[in-house]
Design a protein around this motif. Structure first.
Motif, mmCIF file in Angstrom:
data_model
loop_
_atom_site.group_PDB
_atom_site.id
_atom_site.type_symbol
_atom_site.label_atom_id
_atom_site.label_comp_id
_atom_site.label_asym_id
_atom_site.label_seq_id
_atom_site.Cartn_x
_atom_site.Cartn_y
_atom_site.Cartn_z
ATOM 1 N N VAL A 1 15.883 -7.651 23.730
ATOM 2 C CA VAL A 1 17.156 -8.191 22.498
ATOM 3 C C VAL A 1 15.323 -9.180 22.180
ATOM 4 O O VAL A 1 15.373 -10.393 22.963
ATOM 5 N N PHE A 2 15.622 -9.816 20.889
ATOM 6 C CA PHE A 2 15.148 -11.041 20.704
ATOM 7 C C PHE A 2 15.237 -11.114 19.446
ATOM 8 O O PHE A 2 16.185 -10.441 18.374
ATOM 9 N N LEU A 3 15.314 -12.187 18.876
ATOM 10 C CA LEU A 3 15.628 -13.139 17.858
ATOM 11 C C LEU A 3 14.344 -13.445 17.214
ATOM 12 O O LEU A 3 12.799 -13.744 17.011
ATOM 13 N N THR A 4 15.110 -13.143 15.400
ATOM 14 C CA THR A 4 14.160 -13.745 14.205
ATOM 15 C C THR A 4 13.026 -15.337 14.166
ATOM 16 O O THR A 4 11.972 -15.515 13.601
ATOM 17 N N ARG A 5 14.036 -15.544 14.571
ATOM 18 C CA ARG A 5 13.609 -17.312 14.749
ATOM 19 C C ARG A 5 14.425 -17.818 15.470
ATOM 20 O O ARG A 5 15.033 -17.564 16.521
ATOM 21 N N GLU A 6 13.837 -18.366 16.891
ATOM 22 C CA GLU A 6 13.631 -18.963 18.173
ATOM 23 C C GLU A 6 14.847 -20.926 17.656
ATOM 24 O O GLU A 6 15.202 -21.153 18.725
#
Length: 205
Positions: free
Chosen positions: A70-75
């Motif tokens: 799982v990744f975020l488009t902005r951290e």
């Protein structure tokens, strides 16, 4: 150049991590960010801050197993343009994308907590299947309301090649008033979203 290198490293890491083990890449998109604050409520709550906080919680929920990467488009609070978000999701060959927002409108029937889910079939026909999977997994009680809707006008939904939905949490001053971001309502909602994603991807936990 540094950002491009970091992006390449993350992309390579995702591909290596997911190769050969049936792992799915999932992206959570915290709406707005940077100079794009999104909705600012009369009580001073800012949408971009809430979406990042909720997106992190969804990521934590989905990352509890070993079948989803799982990744975020902005951290962080930095601005990320729409094209960059779309390109990142596409480059990672993601299985799906969920964009998190809050509503400017109060929940119907004066309910303290509500969730609206939007899909579009303009780019990916399975987007509304993802919407239904999440919606059908939501846990309801007398204080929660939810709707699923098709909206062909949201740019991010029209731009994504992968199955994508927008999940919109109820009006943020109401959420603050009832302290729902620290209450079981949000936890139940995030658990339900996680269950809907797992069901859609047919992941065995």
């Amino acid at each position: 150049m540094c950002n491009r290198f970091i992006g390449f490293v993350l992309f390579f890491t995702a591909i290596v991590a997911c190769a050969g083990n049936n792992t799915h890449v999932v992206f959570i998109d915290p709406g707005h960010g940077g100079e794009d604050s999104g909705y600012i409520s009369s009580g001073g709550m800012v949408e971009k801050d809430i979406t990042l906080s909720v997106a992190r919680k969804i990521k934590e929920k989905l990352s509890s197993g070993d079948k989803l990467k799982v990744f975020l488009t902005r951290e962080n609070n930095g601005y990320v343009g729409l094209r960059s978000r779309v390109k990142t999701v596409d480059d990672y060959k993601a299985s799906l994308m969920i964009s998190v927002h809050t509503s400017e409108k109060a929940c119907k029937g004066n309910k303290p907590f509500c969730i609206n889910i939007y899909c579009s079939t303009k780019r990916n026909k399975k987007s509304c299947e993802l919407e239904s999977s999440i919606f059908d997994s939501l846990v309801f009680d007398g204080n929660i309301d939810s709707e699923k809707m098709m909206n062909e006008n949201f740019i991010i939904l029209k731009s994504m090649d992968v199955p994508s939905v927008i999940i919109e949490f109820g009006e943020i001053d109401t959420l603050k008033k009832y302290n729902l971001f620290k209450d079981n309502y949000l936890r139940k909602a995030i658990d339900s979203i996680g269950n809907g994603v797992v069901k859609f991807l047919e992941v065995k936990t």
